[in-house]
Enzyme design. Sequence first.
Site, PDB file in Angstrom:
ATOM      1  N   LYS A  52       0.832  -1.203   0.000  1.00 27.39           N
ATOM      2  CA  LYS A  52       0.000   0.000   0.000  1.00 27.39           C
ATOM      3  C   LYS A  52       0.867   1.254   0.000  1.00 27.39           C
ATOM      4  CE  LYS A  52      -3.583  -2.595   2.242  1.00 27.39           C
ATOM      5  NZ  LYS A  52      -4.020  -3.072   3.550  1.00 27.39           N
ATOM      6  N   GLN A  96      -3.770  -1.946  10.032  1.00 27.51           N
ATOM      7  CA  GLN A  96      -3.563  -3.194   9.292  1.00 27.51           C
ATOM      8  C   GLN A  96      -3.943  -4.379  10.182  1.00 27.51           C
ATOM      9  OE1 GLN A  96      -2.319  -3.551   5.881  1.00 27.51           O
ATOM     10  NE2 GLN A  96      -3.341  -5.469   6.399  1.00 27.51           N
ATOM     11  N   ASP A 105     -12.077  -3.300  15.713  1.00 26.47           N
ATOM     12  CA  ASP A 105     -12.951  -3.200  14.549  1.00 26.47           C
ATOM     13  C   ASP A 105     -14.129  -2.260  14.766  1.00 26.47           C
ATOM     14  OD1 ASP A 105     -13.494  -5.929  12.270  1.00 26.47           O
ATOM     15  OD2 ASP A 105     -11.822  -4.582  12.556  1.00 26.47           O
TER      16      ASP A 105
END
Length: 284
Positions: A52, A96, A105
């Site tokens: 990325k 990540q 989350d």
Amino acid sequence: AATVVSGRELARQIHKEVQSDTAKLVAQGNRPHLSVILVGDDHASHTYMRNKARAASLLGMSSSTIFRPSSVSQEEMLELIDKFNRDRSISGLLVQLPLPEKDVDGFHIVNIGKLCLDQRCMVPATAAAVWEIIRRTGIETVGKNVLVVGHSKNVGMPIAMLLHSDRNHERPGGDATVVMAHRCTPLPRLKELASLADIVIAAAGVPHLITADILKEGAAVIDVGINRLQDPVTGKLRLVGDVDFEAVKEKAGFISPVPGGVGPMAVAMVMKNTVTAAKNAPTY
Ligand code: NAD
């Protein structure tokens, strides 16, 4: 034999689009910046992070990675995320995953909520990658039978959410008839569902789960799985998906390979999301 859908080629298309959007934003003094928080020393996470960061710099964005040991406290993580969220020089932020033994989350709740209500939102990159592969390849979804294998919250669920929902809503969906299978689905049932599916999306993390014999002739097969297998001949580790590629290629209408399919597209979608975030950022 199936058309082999090149995720690398489609990712190049998206990169070009993102690069031109980035150039416009840079000209306005708003260079998109992607920040990655990486916790622990998971090898795959370090690889994804480097992919990325490399993509960002090739496209004219800036990026930075903040490393924390796996002993980092939940409190420090939440503080970091909060600080970065308020930092105007940062357009996009990603943590990540997997986080060693931690689940933050929860900070995706607003986006996931919008996704489930078909509202415009940041679509999770892997699901967005599958969606773009289908769209850009011209695979029809309206009224088609789709089997999603895997029901994780960050991969299987958002894929199913995109494909089953209404194409006329704010965040358009695929208007397909979607069925989800998972580890509790008995194998005979999985086979039955696969034989009816016009599109099969494999996201189980089980090598060779999807074999040619269970598929409908001409089906589109998108392989999300990433598994590291030891080659019995060379002893080397190699990447395989969940699909028995060589055999399925002969029967399917479309197939996305591993590597070179969903993986590079997912990186491209992170870049696209970062540019979207930079565009949406309030200007002061
Ligand atoms: P996960 O382990 O959270 O979920 C796996 C899912 O597969 C679960 O829903 C489980 O019920 C189901 N499953 C397991 N065994 C099964 C079986 N025998 N039959 C049917 N279903 C079964 O994993 P995840 O995060 O959803 O990722 C899935 C796969 O996709 C993994 O291989 C992962 O490495 C890969 N992945 C790829 C990308 C990419 O960019 N290409 C991104 C994320 C994940």
